[in-house]
Motif scaffolding. Sequence first.
Motif, PDB file in Angstrom:
ATOM      1  N   GLY A   1     -97.152  41.433  33.134  1.00 14.85           N
ATOM      2  CA  GLY A   1     -96.638  40.150  32.391  1.00 14.85           C
ATOM      3  C   GLY A   1     -95.353  40.505  31.807  1.00 14.85           C
ATOM      4  O   GLY A   1     -94.789  41.767  32.118  1.00 14.85           O
ATOM      5  N   ALA A   2     -94.806  39.768  30.951  1.00  9.23           N
ATOM      6  CA  ALA A   2     -93.569  39.935  30.243  1.00  9.23           C
ATOM      7  C   ALA A   2     -93.487  39.433  29.068  1.00  9.23           C
ATOM      8  O   ALA A   2     -94.226  38.347  28.742  1.00  9.23           O
ATOM      9  N   VAL A   3     -92.663  40.134  28.217  1.00 10.07           N
ATOM     10  CA  VAL A   3     -92.424  39.748  26.813  1.00 10.07           C
ATOM     11  C   VAL A   3     -90.923  39.766  26.636  1.00 10.07           C
ATOM     12  O   VAL A   3     -89.989  40.251  27.227  1.00 10.07           O
ATOM     13  N   GLY A   4     -90.399  38.867  25.357  1.00 12.30           N
ATOM     14  CA  GLY A   4     -89.048  38.888  25.248  1.00 12.30           C
ATOM     15  C   GLY A   4     -88.850  37.714  24.326  1.00 12.30           C
ATOM     16  O   GLY A   4     -89.706  36.935  23.965  1.00 12.30           O
ATOM     17  N   ILE A   5     -87.749  37.809  23.604  1.00 12.45           N
ATOM     18  CA  ILE A   5     -87.065  36.922  22.572  1.00 12.45           C
ATOM     19  C   ILE A   5     -85.774  36.404  23.042  1.00 12.45           C
ATOM     20  O   ILE A   5     -84.963  37.401  23.629  1.00 12.45           O
ATOM     21  N   GLU A   6     -85.374  35.202  22.825  1.00 12.93           N
ATOM     22  CA  GLU A   6     -83.790  34.806  23.062  1.00 12.93           C
ATOM     23  C   GLU A   6     -83.475  33.870  22.120  1.00 12.93           C
ATOM     24  O   GLU A   6     -84.344  33.041  21.650  1.00 12.93           O
TER      25      GLU A   6
ATOM     26  N   HIS B   1    -100.767  45.943  23.452  1.00 15.71           N
ATOM     27  CA  HIS B   1     -99.340  46.520  24.080  1.00 15.71           C
ATOM     28  C   HIS B   1     -98.248  45.495  24.525  1.00 15.71           C
ATOM     29  O   HIS B   1     -97.057  45.885  24.171  1.00 15.71           O
ATOM     30  N   PHE B   2     -98.617  44.311  24.710  1.00 15.86           N
ATOM     31  CA  PHE B   2     -97.839  43.320  24.877  1.00 15.86           C
ATOM     32  C   PHE B   2     -97.318  43.076  23.320  1.00 15.86           C
ATOM     33  O   PHE B   2     -95.898  42.586  23.151  1.00 15.86           O
ATOM     34  N   ARG B   3     -98.207  42.832  22.523  1.00 12.45           N
ATOM     35  CA  ARG B   3     -97.674  42.816  20.895  1.00 12.45           C
ATOM     36  C   ARG B   3     -96.618  43.813  20.431  1.00 12.45           C
ATOM     37  O   ARG B   3     -95.474  43.488  20.180  1.00 12.45           O
ATOM     38  N   ARG B   4     -96.834  44.694  20.850  1.00 11.83           N
ATOM     39  CA  ARG B   4     -96.132  46.117  20.476  1.00 11.83           C
ATOM     40  C   ARG B   4     -94.513  45.958  21.201  1.00 11.83           C
ATOM     41  O   ARG B   4     -93.565  45.928  20.525  1.00 11.83           O
ATOM     42  N   ALA B   5     -94.688  45.451  22.452  1.00 17.39           N
ATOM     43  CA  ALA B   5     -93.442  45.347  23.208  1.00 17.39           C
ATOM     44  C   ALA B   5     -92.673  44.319  22.634  1.00 17.39           C
ATOM     45  O   ALA B   5     -91.624  44.270  22.446  1.00 17.39           O
ATOM     46  N   TYR B   6     -93.332  43.145  22.420  1.00 11.88           N
ATOM     47  CA  TYR B   6     -92.420  42.120  21.662  1.00 11.88           C
ATOM     48  C   TYR B   6     -91.871  42.369  20.313  1.00 11.88           C
ATOM     49  O   TYR B   6     -90.648  42.015  20.103  1.00 11.88           O
ATOM     50  N   GLU B   7     -92.690  43.072  19.416  1.00 15.41           N
ATOM     51  CA  GLU B   7     -92.229  43.642  18.228  1.00 15.41           C
ATOM     52  C   GLU B   7     -90.898  44.617  18.409  1.00 15.41           C
ATOM     53  O   GLU B   7     -89.871  44.407  17.644  1.00 15.41           O
TER      54      GLU B   7
ATOM     55  N   PHE C   1     -72.981  33.047  22.416  1.00 21.85           N
ATOM     56  CA  PHE C   1     -73.828  33.616  23.391  1.00 21.85           C
ATOM     57  C   PHE C   1     -75.423  33.488  23.136  1.00 21.85           C
ATOM     58  O   PHE C   1     -75.808  33.317  21.953  1.00 21.85           O
ATOM     59  N   ALA C   2     -76.230  33.907  24.205  1.00 17.78           N
ATOM     60  CA  ALA C   2     -77.767  33.935  24.131  1.00 17.78           C
ATOM     61  C   ALA C   2     -77.950  35.361  24.206  1.00 17.78           C
ATOM     62  O   ALA C   2     -77.517  36.091  25.261  1.00 17.78           O
ATOM     63  N   VAL C   3     -78.852  35.995  23.195  1.00 17.39           N
ATOM     64  CA  VAL C   3     -78.849  37.370  23.278  1.00 17.39           C
ATOM     65  C   VAL C   3     -80.515  37.342  23.814  1.00 17.39           C
ATOM     66  O   VAL C   3     -81.161  36.622  23.204  1.00 17.39           O
ATOM     67  N   GLU C   4     -80.955  38.335  24.873  1.00 22.05           N
ATOM     68  CA  GLU C   4     -82.172  38.192  25.056  1.00 22.05           C
ATOM     69  C   GLU C   4     -82.719  39.609  25.554  1.00 22.05           C
ATOM     70  O   GLU C   4     -83.054  39.965  26.783  1.00 22.05           O
ATOM     71  N   PRO C   5     -83.312  40.508  24.502  1.00 21.16           N
ATOM     72  CA  PRO C   5     -84.045  41.733  25.083  1.00 21.16           C
ATOM     73  C   PRO C   5     -85.503  41.178  25.464  1.00 21.16           C
ATOM     74  O   PRO C   5     -86.024  40.523  24.905  1.00 21.16           O
ATOM     75  N   LYS C   6     -85.558  41.697  26.627  1.00 23.75           N
ATOM     76  CA  LYS C   6     -87.265  41.543  27.274  1.00 23.75           C
ATOM     77  C   LYS C   6     -87.569  42.789  27.767  1.00 23.75           C
ATOM     78  O   LYS C   6     -86.742  43.505  28.198  1.00 23.75           O
ATOM     79  N   MET C   7     -89.090  42.753  28.096  1.00 21.19           N
ATOM     80  CA  MET C   7     -89.473  43.722  28.703  1.00 21.19           C
ATOM     81  C   MET C   7     -90.537  43.191  29.791  1.00 21.19           C
ATOM     82  O   MET C   7     -90.984  42.478  29.769  1.00 21.19           O
ATOM     83  N   VAL C   8     -90.636  44.206  30.863  1.00 16.64           N
ATOM     84  CA  VAL C   8     -91.288  43.699  32.065  1.00 16.64           C
ATOM     85  C   VAL C   8     -92.178  44.576  32.639  1.00 16.64           C
ATOM     86  O   VAL C   8     -91.908  45.846  32.542  1.00 16.64           O
TER      87      VAL C   8
END
Length: 305
Positions: free
Chosen positions: A277-282, A181-187, A265-272
């Motif tokens: 836990g949390a996942v995200g990319i920036e 479920h974390f993998r899907r959120a990160y994708e 700019f820094a773009v950072e979509p993240k899920m909490v």
Amino acid sequence: AHYGRPPLSLGMEFDVLPVKEYFRYRELFPKTRFVDVSPLIKKVRSRKSPWEIAQMAQAAAVSAEVYATIPSLLRPGITEIELAGLLEAEAMKRGHEGLLRMRSLNHEAYSWHILSGASGGVISYIDAPMGGQGLSPAFPVGASRKPIQTGEPILVDFGVVINGYQVDQTRMYCIGKMPEHFRRAYEACVEIERAILAAAKPGVPCDHLFELSVKMAADLGFGEAYLGPQGHKVRFVGHGIGLEINELPFLAKGHSYPLEDGMTFAVEPKMVFPGEGAVGIEDTVVVQRDGCRRLTTMPDEIIEV
């Protein structure tokens, strides 16, 4: 003595000037008009020169080298703050200057923001989707003394500064296999980031990109987790960066001004997920005439060690 008279007007950065300092200048120049030049300075800083972009590209190269050391450092039981210290040392060996300037009262920005497992679900006083536990009530944000365990998401948000210019980057790690479920959120985060960068061109309103990301998160089934837990969501998905972390532009609700050539700019979509836990990319990017170019170049796959 230099001008032959006191200045008629003095420009000051009211958003960061201490009140005591302001009154001191009022005493020195009682007949002078004081003007807030903060908007002008922030506007000038929003577009970077080729030299400034080159400094940020150099910082991004250091960032990539630092992130590449993480798999060799990760092991079950290492604490978040221990890993943070090792990364800080790796970065400083490569020229990282350590201090990340942030334009805000009582906000100190750490180079490291390492959140593992349940730490990623901890919110804090900072205007960010997640904050982390920190080391004590005196420093209640970022990496903590929590040991990192096998099978939990490890979010590494590590800023690097060279010659005063910063880049921001976030990547995901896991000791062993990342839970599905974390993998899907990160994708979903990666998909949202790619859509934002594909749409980000000169003339595009900044709030349009924020709204695009919110809609995508909902369509992908992650509306509740996107940009923070319910009741504590942030209203931005990107922030300007350069000499300070929070410069213009902001990809945020209510920021309707357009992107311009030379903005960074820094773009950072993240899920909490509170308690989990949390996942995200920036990534840090520069706006060019034909679109955006990423300055941070790390691959966006989850790194499992």
